[in-house]
Design a protein around this motif. Structure first.
Motif, PDB file in Angstrom:
ATOM      1  N   VAL A 130      51.668  12.092 -71.360  1.00  9.11           N
ATOM      2  CA  VAL A 130      52.705  11.021 -71.428  1.00  9.11           C
ATOM      3  C   VAL A 130      52.450  10.099 -70.148  1.00  9.11           C
ATOM      4  CG1 VAL A 130      55.008  10.278 -71.337  1.00  9.11           C
ATOM      5  CG2 VAL A 130      54.570  12.445 -72.541  1.00  9.11           C
ATOM      6  N   GLU A 131      52.318   8.724 -70.463  1.00  7.40           N
ATOM      7  CA  GLU A 131      52.156   7.673 -69.513  1.00  7.40           C
ATOM      8  C   GLU A 131      53.074   6.693 -69.649  1.00  7.40           C
ATOM      9  OE1 GLU A 131      49.028   4.275 -68.114  1.00  7.40           O
ATOM     10  OE2 GLU A 131      48.550   5.478 -69.935  1.00  7.40           O
ATOM     11  N   GLY A 132      54.236   6.317 -68.756  1.00 13.41           N
ATOM     12  CA  GLY A 132      55.053   5.248 -68.985  1.00 13.41           C
ATOM     13  C   GLY A 132      56.045   5.642 -67.884  1.00 13.41           C
ATOM     14  N   PRO A 133      57.135   4.538 -67.917  1.00 15.06           N
ATOM     15  CA  PRO A 133      56.865   3.240 -68.537  1.00 15.06           C
ATOM     16  C   PRO A 133      55.905   2.398 -67.981  1.00 15.06           C
ATOM     17  CG  PRO A 133      58.973   3.453 -66.998  1.00 15.06           C
ATOM     18  CD  PRO A 133      58.173   4.739 -66.963  1.00 15.06           C
ATOM     19  N   THR A 134      55.011   2.011 -68.755  1.00 10.95           N
ATOM     20  CA  THR A 134      54.031   1.041 -68.466  1.00 10.95           C
ATOM     21  C   THR A 134      54.183  -0.332 -68.233  1.00 10.95           C
ATOM     22  OG1 THR A 134      53.263   0.716 -70.698  1.00 10.95           O
ATOM     23  CG2 THR A 134      52.239   2.487 -69.623  1.00 10.95           C
ATOM     24  N   GLY A 135      55.284  -0.822 -68.631  1.00 11.91           N
ATOM     25  CA  GLY A 135      55.849  -2.327 -68.229  1.00 11.91           C
ATOM     26  C   GLY A 135      55.297  -3.328 -68.948  1.00 11.91           C
ATOM     27  N   GLU A 136      54.662  -3.453 -70.057  1.00 12.88           N
ATOM     28  CA  GLU A 136      53.851  -4.689 -70.494  1.00 12.88           C
ATOM     29  C   GLU A 136      54.711  -5.731 -70.778  1.00 12.88           C
ATOM     30  OE1 GLU A 136      50.814  -1.441 -71.757  1.00 12.88           O
ATOM     31  OE2 GLU A 136      52.770  -1.531 -71.366  1.00 12.88           O
TER      32      GLU A 136
END
Length: 365
Positions: free
Chosen positions: A139-145
């Motif tokens: 899991v990766e995030g929150p990535t904030g795009e």
């Protein structure tokens, strides 16, 4: 099956999310990618009660596999779930509501990795990322795009405030009138506009009008299909104002529950809605409120800063000295005007409905 793209997967997910409708549920998009970054499936949420974006993307991926299983021999990685990554604009939910938890759907699909842009702020609904991580998903995030963050900015603010999403409905002439000078108003807009407005009514939990509208028009405030049949779910009418509603008003015949509140301040109206036990058409509490006026009611909700989106239906008609669609705004100079911005969600911000024009707007950030 694989489709190269110059956009990032999260950009594609954000663009897909815009096909949905705003309301009690957020706009969400999801994109499934292979190890080389090729896009395998794109999904989005279409509104409350429909499949969430993750589930929609999974269904599209599975449908593509079923339609042409021979592709597995050419692109084995594309059909090995453990090697795939799901990109989602909002953290997957981890609760059962009108649909099951998205975290469970992702686990059943067997995807090896998840990227999400924004954490779900709602407590009971959140936690999907943590559950997936506990079960071995990377899991990766929150990535904030930025594009994904912008999708849900107003929705997250509404949830943080603990109140329903509020949609304002305006049916008006080209010169901004809701009725002619003699009070006649039926019908300013055409059949296509009215059909769309009924589709919106079917999405909401409550529909707010003033006592003036009830006494002048005696509306039913029901949600109806194009053929006139009643929609499966009907909004609860909420009448704000102190004048008495007649016992034989059409509202009473059309609805098992009618909520009248003597309050005129929209904050107090929302408090009365929150205190009412329902039954609400979509759950245990009202999460989406539609304000249909009249003009002073709409003006009060705009002035209170409680309008989250505007749906304006404008007819190619000039009424001159008519009655304004919105009244009572305390605006003395241009700088004090209530600024709105175009909203591209739901096929907006502008589209033709028969001879009318539908404009979709949100408060300026």
């Amino acid at each position: 099956m694989s489709t190269p793209s110059r956009s990032t997967p999260m950009d594609l997910a954000a663009a897909a999310a815009m096909r949905g409708v705003r309301g009690a549920n957020p706009l969400v998009g999801a994109v499934l990618t292979a190890p080389d970054g090729a896009v395998l499936a794109v999904g989005h949420h279409r509104g409350r009660g429909t499949a969430h974006a993750e589930v929609d993307a999974i269904a599209r991926w599975e449908a593509a596999r079923a339609a042409d299983p021979g592709l597995a021999a050419l692109d084995t990685a594309a059909f090995d779930p453990a090697d795939l990554t799901l990109h989602v604009t909002l953290e997957p939910c981890d609760h059962t509501g009108t649909t099951g938890p998205c975290s469970e759907a992702v686990l059943r699909a067997g995807f090896g990795a998840l990227r999400y842009a924004v954490a779900d702020p709602t407590g009971d609904d959140g936690g999907g990322a943590a559950r997936l991580s506990r079960h071995g998903v990377r899991v990766e995030g929150p990535t904030g795009e930025a594009a994904a963050v912008a999708l849900t900015a107003r929705w997250r603010a509404v949830r943080a405030a603990g109140r329903p999403w509020v949609t304002a409905h305006l049916a008006q002439s080209l010169d901004g009138n809701a009725a002619a000078a003699d009070g006649t108003s039926r019908w300013i807009t055409g059949e296509a506009s009215r059909h769309h407005a009924h589709e919106v009514r079917a999405r909401v939990d409550a529909i707010v009008v003033g006592t003036g509208t009830v006494l002048a028009d005696d509306p039913r405030l029901t949600a109806r299909a194009a053929d006139g049949a009643a929609a499966a779910r009907q909004p609860v009418p909420v009448v704000q104002g102190r004048r008495r509603i007649p016992a034989d008003a059409a509202l009473h015949a059309a609805h098992p529950v009618v909520l009248q509140t003597g309050e005129r301040d929209p904050h107090d109206v929302l408090a009365a809605i929150a205190a009412h036990p329902g039954p609400w058409p979509h759950g245990r509490r009202a999460e989406h409120v539609l304000v249909e006026g009249g003009p002073h009611v709409l003006g009060a909700w705009f002035s209170a800063g409680l309008v989250d989106e505007v749906m304006a239906y404008t007819a190619p008609l000039l009424l001159g000295a008519g009655l304004p669609a919105v009244a009572g705004l305390d605006v003395g100079t241009l700088a004090d005007g209530i600024r709105l911005v175009p909203d591209p969600a739901e096929g907006g911000p502008v589209k033709a409905l028969g001879e009318d024009v539908w404009t979709h707007l949100m408060p300026a950030p």
